[in-house]
Design a protein around this motif. Structure first.
Motif, PDB file in Angstrom:
ATOM      1  N   UNK A 120     -15.660  11.770   0.062  1.00  0.00           N
ATOM      2  CA  UNK A 120     -17.084  11.743  -0.281  1.00  0.00           C
ATOM      3  C   UNK A 120     -17.470  12.896  -1.173  1.00  0.00           C
ATOM      4  N   UNK A 121     -17.084  14.176  -1.269  1.00  0.00           N
ATOM      5  CA  UNK A 121     -17.380  15.221  -1.776  1.00  0.00           C
ATOM      6  C   UNK A 121     -16.454  15.708  -3.025  1.00  0.00           C
ATOM      7  N   UNK A 122     -15.178  14.976  -3.373  1.00  0.00           N
ATOM      8  CA  UNK A 122     -14.268  15.235  -4.225  1.00  0.00           C
ATOM      9  C   UNK A 122     -14.731  15.793  -5.540  1.00  0.00           C
ATOM     10  N   UNK A 123     -14.291  16.944  -5.909  1.00  0.00           N
ATOM     11  CA  UNK A 123     -14.431  17.608  -7.226  1.00  0.00           C
ATOM     12  C   UNK A 123     -13.788  16.922  -8.384  1.00  0.00           C
ATOM     13  N   UNK A 124     -14.033  16.799  -9.582  1.00  0.00           N
ATOM     14  CA  UNK A 124     -15.018  17.412 -10.386  1.00  0.00           C
ATOM     15  C   UNK A 124     -16.241  16.814 -10.045  1.00  0.00           C
ATOM     16  N   UNK A 125     -16.561  15.506  -9.459  1.00  0.00           N
ATOM     17  CA  UNK A 125     -17.901  15.104  -9.687  1.00  0.00           C
ATOM     18  C   UNK A 125     -18.650  15.331  -8.446  1.00  0.00           C
ATOM     19  N   UNK A 126     -18.056  15.757  -7.250  1.00  0.00           N
ATOM     20  CA  UNK A 126     -18.981  16.267  -6.202  1.00  0.00           C
ATOM     21  C   UNK A 126     -19.642  14.921  -5.536  1.00  0.00           C
ATOM     22  N   UNK A 127     -20.645  15.145  -4.794  1.00  0.00           N
ATOM     23  CA  UNK A 127     -21.346  13.971  -3.924  1.00  0.00           C
ATOM     24  C   UNK A 127     -21.855  13.041  -4.856  1.00  0.00           C
ATOM     25  N   UNK A 128     -22.037  13.369  -6.065  1.00  0.00           N
ATOM     26  CA  UNK A 128     -22.777  12.309  -6.947  1.00  0.00           C
ATOM     27  C   UNK A 128     -21.584  11.284  -7.568  1.00  0.00           C
ATOM     28  N   UNK A 129     -20.381  11.695  -7.724  1.00  0.00           N
ATOM     29  CA  UNK A 129     -19.573  11.045  -8.438  1.00  0.00           C
ATOM     30  C   UNK A 129     -18.060  11.519  -7.942  1.00  0.00           C
ATOM     31  N   UNK A 130     -17.878  11.096  -6.504  1.00  0.00           N
ATOM     32  CA  UNK A 130     -16.519  11.636  -5.762  1.00  0.00           C
ATOM     33  C   UNK A 130     -15.499  11.111  -6.374  1.00  0.00           C
ATOM     34  N   UNK A 131     -15.423   9.653  -7.058  1.00  0.00           N
ATOM     35  CA  UNK A 131     -14.314   9.160  -7.662  1.00  0.00           C
ATOM     36  C   UNK A 131     -13.846   9.805  -8.757  1.00  0.00           C
ATOM     37  N   UNK A 132     -14.295  10.819  -9.467  1.00  0.00           N
ATOM     38  CA  UNK A 132     -13.525  11.563 -10.462  1.00  0.00           C
ATOM     39  C   UNK A 132     -12.442  11.958 -10.257  1.00  0.00           C
ATOM     40  N   UNK A 133     -12.282  12.606  -8.991  1.00  0.00           N
ATOM     41  CA  UNK A 133     -11.035  13.057  -8.647  1.00  0.00           C
ATOM     42  C   UNK A 133     -10.023  12.182  -8.953  1.00  0.00           C
ATOM     43  N   UNK A 134      -9.995  10.899  -8.164  1.00  0.00           N
ATOM     44  CA  UNK A 134      -9.100   9.856  -8.079  1.00  0.00           C
ATOM     45  C   UNK A 134      -8.724   9.636  -9.756  1.00  0.00           C
ATOM     46  N   UNK A 135      -9.702   9.327 -10.267  1.00  0.00           N
ATOM     47  CA  UNK A 135      -9.696   8.836 -11.837  1.00  0.00           C
ATOM     48  C   UNK A 135      -8.937  10.024 -12.514  1.00  0.00           C
ATOM     49  N   UNK A 136      -8.996  11.136 -12.411  1.00  0.00           N
ATOM     50  CA  UNK A 136      -7.930  12.343 -13.178  1.00  0.00           C
ATOM     51  C   UNK A 136      -6.659  12.065 -12.709  1.00  0.00           C
ATOM     52  N   UNK A 137      -6.503  11.833 -11.296  1.00  0.00           N
ATOM     53  CA  UNK A 137      -5.100  11.726 -10.578  1.00  0.00           C
ATOM     54  C   UNK A 137      -4.514  10.549 -11.290  1.00  0.00           C
ATOM     55  N   UNK A 138      -5.273   9.470 -11.346  1.00  0.00           N
ATOM     56  CA  UNK A 138      -4.775   8.144 -11.773  1.00  0.00           C
ATOM     57  C   UNK A 138      -4.317   8.221 -13.275  1.00  0.00           C
ATOM     58  N   UNK A 139      -5.220   9.098 -14.195  1.00  0.00           N
ATOM     59  CA  UNK A 139      -4.917   9.262 -15.456  1.00  0.00           C
ATOM     60  C   UNK A 139      -3.510   9.977 -15.557  1.00  0.00           C
ATOM     61  N   UNK A 140      -3.351  10.778 -14.591  1.00  0.00           N
ATOM     62  CA  UNK A 140      -2.033  11.942 -14.791  1.00  0.00           C
ATOM     63  C   UNK A 140      -1.053  10.983 -14.527  1.00  0.00           C
ATOM     64  N   UNK A 141      -1.130  10.195 -13.479  1.00  0.00           N
ATOM     65  CA  UNK A 141      -0.038   9.428 -12.840  1.00  0.00           C
ATOM     66  C   UNK A 141       0.480   8.240 -14.238  1.00  0.00           C
ATOM     67  N   UNK A 142      -0.720   7.663 -14.706  1.00  0.00           N
ATOM     68  CA  UNK A 142      -0.342   6.688 -15.993  1.00  0.00           C
ATOM     69  C   UNK A 142       0.348   7.524 -16.970  1.00  0.00           C
ATOM     70  N   UNK A 143       0.029   8.726 -17.222  1.00  0.00           N
ATOM     71  CA  UNK A 143       0.819   9.438 -18.597  1.00  0.00           C
ATOM     72  C   UNK A 143       2.230   9.767 -17.888  1.00  0.00           C
ATOM     73  N   UNK A 144       2.402  10.085 -16.689  1.00  0.00           N
ATOM     74  CA  UNK A 144       3.743  10.185 -16.285  1.00  0.00           C
ATOM     75  C   UNK A 144       4.576   8.856 -16.451  1.00  0.00           C
TER      76      UNK A 144
END
Length: 314
Positions: free
Chosen positions: A269-293
């Motif tokens: 719910x409060x994940x950075x970097x998006x915080x409360x307004x965009x908490x999904x951005x943490x997962x987006x960054x991790x997903x992009x990292x995994x896809x690069x791997x």
């Protein structure tokens, strides 16, 4: 499974979803500001729905403070069904910091309390359980629960555990049983471990603790070790900034020949970097990292294949 999702068992991206409502934002439902998990579609492989508790007094199961069928969860269950239709697996987290749940699953009480839990797993088509045991519990009780879940729901039912990281090297442990012995007895029925790398029980940056776990004793295959980290310093002691998490993920993938189990975040719910307004951005960054791997792994395999076909000059 849709092509945009990470293959099962390869570089998982998971988030714990316990705060379904965020009182810091303007209400968008009769129950407050509902935090929908739908923005996580395409970014995660597993949603860890927290936290289910078994209540001793009235033989009931609650999801946080309410029974799962309460109106406050109606929209959530609808959204979760949509996520499952895209291939995301939804795993219920059982237990956690609130004590009592596993006291209801002793041999004497099992047949009284387990059927209620079983009914909710079936009713809401939950894909698995994450056993977060944070109270002294006999090993035999956990082995019995795992065996019963597999018997009742079949080999495809996902069973994970969420020990503090130090417990996997026989260090500090909140569960009261030996995870190394658990692995010996029913490791073939445990899909992976969502180890807690925070709160003084381990750190994910640098990656020494992760490597210590996979090399401890007979070792735990890295594909079965998911590192759980805090997604915000507001979650507690031991937050690691996101750039450092990404760095460790990249390093571990290289060191483990790309057989890295994945990353999980507590909580959504409060994940950075998006915080409360965009908490999904943490997962987006991790997903992009995994896809690069995954891309790097494919390129390496292709390079090795080409090299193996090259005829050496005489």
């Amino acid at each position: 499974m849709n092509s945009y999702l990470i293959a099962e068992g390869s570089h998982r991206v998971a988030v714990y979803y316990q705060s379904q409502f965020d009182n810091s934002l303007e209400a968008n439902s009769p129950f407050g500001h509902y935090v929908s998990p739908l923005p996580l579609i395409a970014f995660i492989t597993h949603l860890l729905l927290a936290a289910f508790h078994i209540n001793f007094d009235d033989v009931s199961v609650h999801l946080n403070d309410n029974v799962p069928e309460a109106p406050i969860f109606t929209q959530m269950w609808s959204d979760i069904a949509i996520m499952q239709s895209t291939g995301i697996k939804v795993i219920g987290m059982l237990g956690g910091a609130a004590p009592g749940t596993y006291t209801c699953l002793t041999p004497e009480l099992f047949d009284t309390y387990y059927p209620v839990l079983h009914g909710y797993i079936k009713r809401y088509h939950i894909d698995g359980l994450d056993l977060d045991v944070e109270q002294d519990t006999p090993l035999a009780d956990i082995v019995h629960l795992i065996n019963r879940l597999k018997h009742d729901f079949g080999p495809g039912f996902i069973i994970t555990l969420a020990p503090v990281a130090s417990a996997l090297v026989e260090g500090a442990n909140l569960s009261g049983f030996d995870y190394i012995e658990l692995e010996k007895q029913v490791g073939n029925k445990i899909s992976w471990y969502n180890a807690q790398f925070y709160s003084g029980f381990g750190t994910f940056f640098p990656d020494d603790m992760y490597l210590e776990i996979v090399n401890f004793g007979k070792g735990l295959h890295p594909s079965r070790l998911v590192a759980t980290t805090f997604t915000s310093p507001d979650e507690g002691f031991g937050f690691i900034d996101i750039d450092s998490v990404v760095s460790s993920v990249q390093d571990l993938a290289q060191k483990q020949n790309f057989k890295f189990g994945g990353i999980a975040g507590w909580e959504y719910w409060n994940s950075l970097p998006g915080g409360h307004e965009q908490p999904y951005l943490w997962a987006k960054l991790m997903s992009e990292t995994m896809h690069q791997l995954k891309s790097n792994e494919t390129q390496l395999a292709s390079s090795k294949s080409i090299q193996s076909r090259v005829i050496p000059r005489l």
